[in-house]
Design a protein around this motif. Structure first.
Motif, PDB file in Angstrom:
ATOM      1  N   ASN A 117      -9.964 -21.847 -41.158  1.00  0.00           N
ATOM      2  CA  ASN A 117     -10.558 -22.520 -42.484  1.00  0.00           C
ATOM      3  C   ASN A 117     -11.076 -23.961 -41.964  1.00  0.00           C
ATOM      4  O   ASN A 117     -12.056 -24.313 -42.814  1.00  0.00           O
ATOM      5  CB  ASN A 117      -9.032 -22.821 -43.524  1.00  0.00           C
ATOM      6  N   ILE A 118     -11.018 -24.556 -40.786  1.00  0.00           N
ATOM      7  CA  ILE A 118     -11.926 -25.332 -40.299  1.00  0.00           C
ATOM      8  C   ILE A 118     -13.315 -24.558 -39.979  1.00  0.00           C
ATOM      9  O   ILE A 118     -14.317 -25.354 -40.500  1.00  0.00           O
ATOM     10  CB  ILE A 118     -11.445 -25.960 -38.923  1.00  0.00           C
ATOM     11  N   LEU A 119     -13.249 -23.654 -39.421  1.00  0.00           N
ATOM     12  CA  LEU A 119     -14.617 -23.136 -39.196  1.00  0.00           C
ATOM     13  C   LEU A 119     -15.339 -22.798 -40.636  1.00  0.00           C
ATOM     14  O   LEU A 119     -16.523 -22.827 -40.866  1.00  0.00           O
ATOM     15  CB  LEU A 119     -14.347 -21.653 -38.614  1.00  0.00           C
ATOM     16  N   ARG A 120     -14.349 -22.327 -41.594  1.00  0.00           N
ATOM     17  CA  ARG A 120     -15.098 -21.780 -42.817  1.00  0.00           C
ATOM     18  C   ARG A 120     -15.575 -22.980 -43.639  1.00  0.00           C
ATOM     19  O   ARG A 120     -16.738 -23.128 -44.158  1.00  0.00           O
ATOM     20  CB  ARG A 120     -14.294 -21.311 -43.801  1.00  0.00           C
ATOM     21  N   CYS A 121     -14.961 -24.255 -43.472  1.00  0.00           N
ATOM     22  CA  CYS A 121     -15.560 -25.501 -44.236  1.00  0.00           C
ATOM     23  C   CYS A 121     -16.815 -25.962 -43.549  1.00  0.00           C
ATOM     24  O   CYS A 121     -17.767 -26.234 -44.169  1.00  0.00           O
ATOM     25  CB  CYS A 121     -14.533 -26.556 -44.235  1.00  0.00           C
ATOM     26  N   ALA A 122     -16.690 -25.852 -42.254  1.00  0.00           N
ATOM     27  CA  ALA A 122     -17.739 -26.356 -41.341  1.00  0.00           C
ATOM     28  C   ALA A 122     -19.172 -25.373 -41.350  1.00  0.00           C
ATOM     29  O   ALA A 122     -20.278 -25.905 -41.558  1.00  0.00           O
ATOM     30  CB  ALA A 122     -17.533 -26.512 -39.856  1.00  0.00           C
ATOM     31  N   VAL A 123     -18.874 -24.042 -41.463  1.00  0.00           N
ATOM     32  CA  VAL A 123     -20.023 -23.158 -41.728  1.00  0.00           C
ATOM     33  C   VAL A 123     -20.548 -23.482 -43.071  1.00  0.00           C
ATOM     34  O   VAL A 123     -21.708 -23.302 -43.331  1.00  0.00           O
ATOM     35  CB  VAL A 123     -19.602 -21.724 -41.376  1.00  0.00           C
ATOM     36  N   TYR A 124     -19.625 -23.709 -44.026  1.00  0.00           N
ATOM     37  CA  TYR A 124     -20.171 -23.943 -45.479  1.00  0.00           C
ATOM     38  C   TYR A 124     -21.157 -24.931 -45.346  1.00  0.00           C
ATOM     39  O   TYR A 124     -22.294 -24.833 -45.955  1.00  0.00           O
ATOM     40  CB  TYR A 124     -19.091 -24.144 -46.568  1.00  0.00           C
ATOM     41  N   GLU A 125     -20.678 -25.946 -44.714  1.00  0.00           N
ATOM     42  CA  GLU A 125     -21.719 -27.266 -44.592  1.00  0.00           C
ATOM     43  C   GLU A 125     -22.967 -26.905 -43.772  1.00  0.00           C
ATOM     44  O   GLU A 125     -24.083 -27.322 -44.556  1.00  0.00           O
ATOM     45  CB  GLU A 125     -21.019 -28.503 -43.960  1.00  0.00           C
ATOM     46  N   LEU A 126     -22.895 -26.141 -42.613  1.00  0.00           N
ATOM     47  CA  LEU A 126     -23.986 -25.916 -42.110  1.00  0.00           C
ATOM     48  C   LEU A 126     -24.914 -24.986 -42.892  1.00  0.00           C
ATOM     49  O   LEU A 126     -26.198 -25.142 -42.587  1.00  0.00           O
ATOM     50  CB  LEU A 126     -23.620 -25.085 -40.683  1.00  0.00           C
ATOM     51  N   LEU A 127     -24.443 -24.124 -43.571  1.00  0.00           N
ATOM     52  CA  LEU A 127     -25.337 -23.093 -44.381  1.00  0.00           C
ATOM     53  C   LEU A 127     -26.055 -23.603 -45.771  1.00  0.00           C
ATOM     54  O   LEU A 127     -26.987 -23.521 -45.947  1.00  0.00           O
ATOM     55  CB  LEU A 127     -24.724 -21.710 -44.738  1.00  0.00           C
TER      56      LEU A 127
ATOM     57  N   ALA B  40     -25.076 -31.722 -36.597  1.00  0.00           N
ATOM     58  CA  ALA B  40     -24.035 -32.554 -35.618  1.00  0.00           C
ATOM     59  C   ALA B  40     -22.981 -33.357 -36.437  1.00  0.00           C
ATOM     60  O   ALA B  40     -21.821 -33.114 -35.828  1.00  0.00           O
ATOM     61  CB  ALA B  40     -24.745 -33.565 -35.001  1.00  0.00           C
ATOM     62  N   VAL B  41     -23.102 -33.846 -37.411  1.00  0.00           N
ATOM     63  CA  VAL B  41     -22.078 -34.548 -38.248  1.00  0.00           C
ATOM     64  C   VAL B  41     -20.802 -33.435 -38.613  1.00  0.00           C
ATOM     65  O   VAL B  41     -19.682 -33.596 -38.687  1.00  0.00           O
ATOM     66  CB  VAL B  41     -22.371 -35.263 -39.444  1.00  0.00           C
ATOM     67  N   SER B  42     -21.347 -32.266 -39.219  1.00  0.00           N
ATOM     68  CA  SER B  42     -20.431 -31.142 -39.632  1.00  0.00           C
ATOM     69  C   SER B  42     -19.637 -30.782 -38.465  1.00  0.00           C
ATOM     70  O   SER B  42     -18.310 -30.589 -38.571  1.00  0.00           O
ATOM     71  CB  SER B  42     -21.149 -29.986 -40.336  1.00  0.00           C
ATOM     72  N   ILE B  43     -20.294 -30.367 -37.248  1.00  0.00           N
ATOM     73  CA  ILE B  43     -19.653 -30.005 -36.134  1.00  0.00           C
ATOM     74  C   ILE B  43     -18.630 -30.936 -35.657  1.00  0.00           C
ATOM     75  O   ILE B  43     -17.296 -30.703 -35.335  1.00  0.00           O
ATOM     76  CB  ILE B  43     -20.597 -29.620 -35.184  1.00  0.00           C
ATOM     77  N   ASN B  44     -19.017 -32.091 -35.510  1.00  0.00           N
ATOM     78  CA  ASN B  44     -18.101 -33.354 -35.039  1.00  0.00           C
ATOM     79  C   ASN B  44     -16.853 -33.468 -35.980  1.00  0.00           C
ATOM     80  O   ASN B  44     -15.645 -33.720 -35.314  1.00  0.00           O
ATOM     81  CB  ASN B  44     -18.709 -34.490 -34.934  1.00  0.00           C
ATOM     82  N   GLU B  45     -17.192 -33.415 -37.183  1.00  0.00           N
ATOM     83  CA  GLU B  45     -16.081 -33.750 -38.079  1.00  0.00           C
ATOM     84  C   GLU B  45     -14.989 -32.446 -37.878  1.00  0.00           C
ATOM     85  O   GLU B  45     -13.687 -32.489 -37.917  1.00  0.00           O
ATOM     86  CB  GLU B  45     -16.389 -33.713 -39.468  1.00  0.00           C
ATOM     87  N   ALA B  46     -15.541 -31.436 -37.661  1.00  0.00           N
ATOM     88  CA  ALA B  46     -14.619 -30.091 -37.481  1.00  0.00           C
ATOM     89  C   ALA B  46     -13.686 -30.247 -36.478  1.00  0.00           C
ATOM     90  O   ALA B  46     -12.688 -29.889 -36.231  1.00  0.00           O
ATOM     91  CB  ALA B  46     -15.633 -28.680 -37.572  1.00  0.00           C
ATOM     92  N   LEU B  47     -14.449 -30.705 -35.334  1.00  0.00           N
ATOM     93  CA  LEU B  47     -13.687 -30.837 -34.075  1.00  0.00           C
ATOM     94  C   LEU B  47     -12.630 -32.065 -34.164  1.00  0.00           C
ATOM     95  O   LEU B  47     -11.685 -31.699 -33.541  1.00  0.00           O
ATOM     96  CB  LEU B  47     -14.720 -31.260 -32.645  1.00  0.00           C
ATOM     97  N   GLU B  48     -12.973 -33.003 -34.711  1.00  0.00           N
ATOM     98  CA  GLU B  48     -11.950 -34.116 -34.875  1.00  0.00           C
ATOM     99  C   GLU B  48     -10.776 -33.817 -35.690  1.00  0.00           C
ATOM    100  O   GLU B  48      -9.475 -34.021 -35.376  1.00  0.00           O
ATOM    101  CB  GLU B  48     -12.544 -35.406 -35.289  1.00  0.00           C
ATOM    102  N   ILE B  49     -11.049 -32.905 -36.726  1.00  0.00           N
ATOM    103  CA  ILE B  49     -10.018 -32.453 -37.685  1.00  0.00           C
ATOM    104  C   ILE B  49      -9.119 -31.315 -36.954  1.00  0.00           C
ATOM    105  O   ILE B  49      -8.024 -31.317 -37.017  1.00  0.00           O
ATOM    106  CB  ILE B  49     -10.577 -31.631 -38.867  1.00  0.00           C
ATOM    107  N   ALA B  50      -9.865 -30.620 -36.087  1.00  0.00           N
ATOM    108  CA  ALA B  50      -9.126 -29.401 -35.281  1.00  0.00           C
ATOM    109  C   ALA B  50      -8.221 -30.058 -34.391  1.00  0.00           C
ATOM    110  O   ALA B  50      -7.012 -29.675 -34.024  1.00  0.00           O
ATOM    111  CB  ALA B  50     -10.100 -28.734 -34.415  1.00  0.00           C
TER     112      ALA B  50
ATOM    113  N   ILE C  91     -13.577 -23.772 -31.634  1.00  0.00           N
ATOM    114  CA  ILE C  91     -14.115 -24.162 -32.884  1.00  0.00           C
ATOM    115  C   ILE C  91     -15.635 -24.614 -32.318  1.00  0.00           C
ATOM    116  O   ILE C  91     -16.917 -24.327 -33.037  1.00  0.00           O
ATOM    117  CB  ILE C  91     -13.458 -25.086 -33.634  1.00  0.00           C
ATOM    118  N   ASN C  92     -16.002 -25.771 -31.295  1.00  0.00           N
ATOM    119  CA  ASN C  92     -17.045 -26.139 -30.925  1.00  0.00           C
ATOM    120  C   ASN C  92     -18.069 -24.918 -30.585  1.00  0.00           C
ATOM    121  O   ASN C  92     -19.106 -25.063 -31.051  1.00  0.00           O
ATOM    122  CB  ASN C  92     -16.856 -27.168 -29.553  1.00  0.00           C
ATOM    123  N   GLY C  93     -17.495 -23.758 -29.564  1.00  0.00           N
ATOM    124  CA  GLY C  93     -18.288 -23.010 -28.884  1.00  0.00           C
ATOM    125  C   GLY C  93     -19.071 -22.108 -30.301  1.00  0.00           C
ATOM    126  O   GLY C  93     -20.329 -21.731 -30.188  1.00  0.00           O
TER     127      GLY C  93
END
Length: 136
Positions: free
Chosen positions: A82-92, A100-110, A122-124
């Motif tokens: 679900n971290i991935l889903r939310c971040a991918v939604y932001e990316l798309l 970079a913000v979407s990815i960084n936020e996902a990593l901090e939440i993870a 998740i970063n990969g």
């Protein structure tokens, strides 16, 4: 507004929906906000992330699955998925948020909500997805 707090709430809602299989039209579980004292801007951003993620879930899961090569979605930890889903939604779909913000936020939440192995995983995936869609 604290967007990280909104993203954390979005993760909690998506986790609950994924875990229980229950979603209403907005994706919000009944009474989610009852015990939370958050401003309307945090609630709105969290709800936008959830409804957008759920609305585009099939495509989002397809993008993640393609990037995850040797991982099946149902084998991923519910939190990580679900971290991935939310971040991918932001990316798309969220052109107003830099990748970079979407990815960084996902990593901090993870780092806060998942295991120690989650952030590199998740970063990969998110880096690969961002490159694939031309946002890296």
């Amino acid at each position: 507004m604290n967007r990280r707090k909104a993203r954390e709430h979005a993760l909690q809602i998506l986790y609950q929906c994924d875990f229980t299989g229950k979603k209403n039209n907005s994706g919000l579980p009944d009474n989610f906000w009852n015990d939370k004292d958050e401003g309307s801007d945090i609630k709105k951003f969290a709800e936008d992330l959830v409804s957008g993620t759920i609305r585009h879930l099939e495509q989002i899961d397809s993008v993640i699955q393609e990037a995850a090569e040797h991982w099946k979605m149902d084998r991923m930890a519910v939190v990580d998925r679900n971290i991935l889903r939310c971040a991918v939604y932001e990316l798309l779909y969220r052109k107003d948020i830099p990748s970079a913000v979407s990815i960084n936020e996902a990593l901090e939440i993870a780092k806060k909500y998942s295991s120690s192995e989650a952030a590199p995983f998740i970063n990969g995936l998110l880096d690969k997805i961002a490159r694939t869609i031309g946002k890296a």
